[in-house]
Scaffold this active site. Structure first.
Site, mmCIF file in Angstrom:
data_model
loop_
_atom_site.group_PDB
_atom_site.id
_atom_site.type_symbol
_atom_site.label_atom_id
_atom_site.label_comp_id
_atom_site.label_asym_id
_atom_site.label_seq_id
_atom_site.Cartn_x
_atom_site.Cartn_y
_atom_site.Cartn_z
ATOM 1 N N GLY A 76 0.803 -1.221 0.000
ATOM 2 C CA GLY A 76 0.000 0.000 0.000
ATOM 3 C C GLY A 76 0.833 1.267 0.000
ATOM 4 O O GLY A 76 0.328 2.347 -0.289
ATOM 5 N N GLU A 110 17.697 7.604 -8.038
ATOM 6 C CA GLU A 110 17.944 7.649 -6.594
ATOM 7 C C GLU A 110 19.323 8.239 -6.294
ATOM 8 O O GLU A 110 19.467 9.069 -5.387
ATOM 9 C CB GLU A 110 17.835 6.246 -5.987
ATOM 10 C CG GLU A 110 16.438 5.688 -5.986
ATOM 11 C CD GLU A 110 16.381 4.215 -5.598
ATOM 12 O OE1 GLU A 110 17.427 3.640 -5.212
ATOM 13 O OE2 GLU A 110 15.288 3.629 -5.691
#
Length: 193
Positions: A76, A110
């Protein structure tokens, strides 16, 4: 799990009822801390089950808060939000460069965020020489991202790091050296505050 959450709520109520207690300051500090101390940047297909996982486990045993996507995130969670928040909140980044690292848009993104955020980066050159990390031939990205990625790779390439040959190297030794370097870097970061 329910008992632990209930106990935490009761503790918070007690501490909020008595804000002059020293424990209140600890609670404030703990809840205000970033989600991680160290962000582990790696190419999952190359190192998630080896170097990155071993380093994460070692740092966690030392009571640090490492971020490794498959260990830290829960079902989630929003992938980009979680990663961006972890990079913004961390004090140190560890980048595990592997032979196919530069083929990953996400790894390079990143790394660029770590560099742009002026985080201290500790490179680990895993089965690769530092001089080999600047090849962006196989990355599909915009010209703007290409420039960001190139700049970040050059900075990382000229940062002293750890080298490791997985066929001959001592896994325990390299993980311990990396963790020691992270701890020293975190202590330096705390001293700068």
């Amino acid at each position: 799990m329910h008992r632990a959450a209930s106990a935490m709520k009761n503790l918070q109520k007690q501490l909020l009822a008595n804000p002059n207690s020293g424990q209140f300051n600890v609670l404030k500090r703990v809840t205000a801390q970033p989600s991680c101390d160290v962000f582990i940047n790696h190419r999952g297909a190359d190192t998630k089950r080896s170097m990155a996982a071993l380093l994460y486990d070692h740092l966690a045993r030392l009571k640090l808060r490492p971020f490794l996507d498959n260990r830290t995130m829960k079902p989630g969670d929003k992938l980009f939000d979680s990663i961006h928040n972890a990079i913004r909140g961390c004090k140190v980044g560890v980048t595990v460069f592997s032979p196919r690292y530069c083929e990953s848009y996400f790894c390079l993104h990143e790394l660029s965020l770590l560099v742009e955020s002026r985080k201290k980066i500790i490179p680990i050159f895993y089965d690769i020489n530092p001089s080999d990390i600047c090849n962006l031939d196989n990355v599909n990205c915009s010209e703007k991202d290409f420039l960001r990625f190139s700049k970040a790779l050059v900075e990382a390439r000229y940062t002293v790091g750890l080298t490791f040959d997985s066929s001959k190297g001592n896994w325990s030794e390299v993980v311990t050296k990396a963790a020691d370097t992270v701890i020293k870097s975190l202590m330096e970061a705390e001293g700068e505050k």
